[in-house]
Design a protein around this motif. Structure first.
Motif, PDB file in Angstrom:
ATOM      1  N   ASP A  42       5.603  27.790 -33.293  1.00 41.49           N
ATOM      2  CA  ASP A  42       6.382  27.739 -32.064  1.00 41.49           C
ATOM      3  C   ASP A  42       5.947  26.505 -31.282  1.00 41.49           C
ATOM      4  O   ASP A  42       4.759  26.359 -30.959  1.00 41.49           O
ATOM      5  N   GLU A  44       6.344  25.526 -28.159  1.00 38.32           N
ATOM      6  CA  GLU A  44       5.732  25.750 -26.850  1.00 38.32           C
ATOM      7  C   GLU A  44       4.297  26.245 -26.977  1.00 38.32           C
ATOM      8  O   GLU A  44       3.431  25.855 -26.203  1.00 38.32           O
ATOM      9  N   GLU A  45       4.043  27.096 -27.963  1.00 36.14           N
ATOM     10  CA  GLU A  45       2.680  27.591 -28.155  1.00 36.14           C
ATOM     11  C   GLU A  45       1.768  26.469 -28.659  1.00 36.14           C
ATOM     12  O   GLU A  45       0.609  26.377 -28.258  1.00 36.14           O
ATOM     13  N   ASN A  47       2.177  23.286 -27.954  1.00 39.19           N
ATOM     14  CA  ASN A  47       1.944  22.470 -26.766  1.00 39.19           C
ATOM     15  C   ASN A  47       0.851  23.091 -25.894  1.00 39.19           C
ATOM     16  O   ASN A  47      -0.033  22.391 -25.388  1.00 39.19           O
ATOM     17  N   GLY A 130      10.400  19.799 -30.199  1.00 40.28           N
ATOM     18  CA  GLY A 130       9.907  20.316 -28.927  1.00 40.28           C
ATOM     19  C   GLY A 130       8.409  20.149 -28.735  1.00 40.28           C
ATOM     20  O   GLY A 130       7.878  20.458 -27.674  1.00 40.28           O
ATOM     21  N   ARG A 155       1.895  16.281 -17.457  1.00 38.72           N
ATOM     22  CA  ARG A 155       2.912  16.600 -18.472  1.00 38.72           C
ATOM     23  C   ARG A 155       3.505  15.323 -19.056  1.00 38.72           C
ATOM     24  O   ARG A 155       3.785  14.376 -18.328  1.00 38.72           O
TER      25      ARG A 155
END
Length: 186
Positions: A42, A44-45, A47, A130, A155
């Motif tokens: 994933d 997002e995970e 990241n 992503g 970020r």
């Protein structure tokens, strides 16, 4: 201290710092990110894990920076931005960054850099579009600045691995932390 002086300070700190082969760093980091992609599946995970790892590195790295950089004390957040860009980036990555795009309240700025030693030899497959591949740097900035009493958010907003012409990290000062005496355990 002038920006030219800070650049010279960054060059001197880089010369005094123990070096690791850029190729070895890039390949080792790439292997680590690949394993995270396999383990978490994933973006997002991944990241989040990279930022968490970077935070832990930054918490420890700030001591080395303060001991070896000879950087002057920062009187403002703008001074801090210049030290991070001109001295810390040069000292630890071998590349300088530029500070720009300040917000009107002077609490947010961009760190812009074209060369990213972590991303050498790297292509990011579309499936992982992503992932902010070098998100570890955001964590390092957050962890290091927290150790000098600044809570920030960092970020990535642009990355050369995503087809951009440069890398950009937005750093926002959330609050200046106040030191508190330890609570007595009576």
């Amino acid at each position: 201290m002038s920006k030219a002086s800070l650049s010279k300070l960054g060059d001197a700190a880089f010369e005094r710092t123990d070096k690791v082969s850029a190729e070895l760093l890039a390949l080792t980091y790439g292997s680590f990110v690949r394993q995270l992609l396999i383990d978490y599946e994933d973006a997002e995970e991944v990241n989040a894990q990279l930022a968490k790892m970077g935070y832990n590195i930054g918490v420890r790295l700030v001591d080395d920076f303060l001991a070896k950089s000879n950087a002057p004390p920062c009187a403002s957040f703008a001074d801090t931005a210049d030290i991070v860009a001109k001295v810390a980036f040069k000292m630890f990555l071998g590349v300088p960054a530029l500070v720009g795009s300040w917000s009107s309240d002077r609490r947010t700025f961009s760190l812009v850099f074209t060369d990213n030693p972590l991303a050498e030899f790297t292509e990011l497959p579309e499936k992982w579009g992503g992932v902010w591949y070098s998100n570890v740097l955001c964590g390092v900035i957050k962890g290091a600045l927290e150790m000098v009493q600044m809570e920030v958010d960092a970020r990535f907003v642009r990355c050369t691995l995503r087809g951009e012409d440069l890398n950009e990290i937005r750093v926002t000062l959330l609050q200046v932390l106040q030191e508190k005496p330890p609570v007595d355990d009576e």
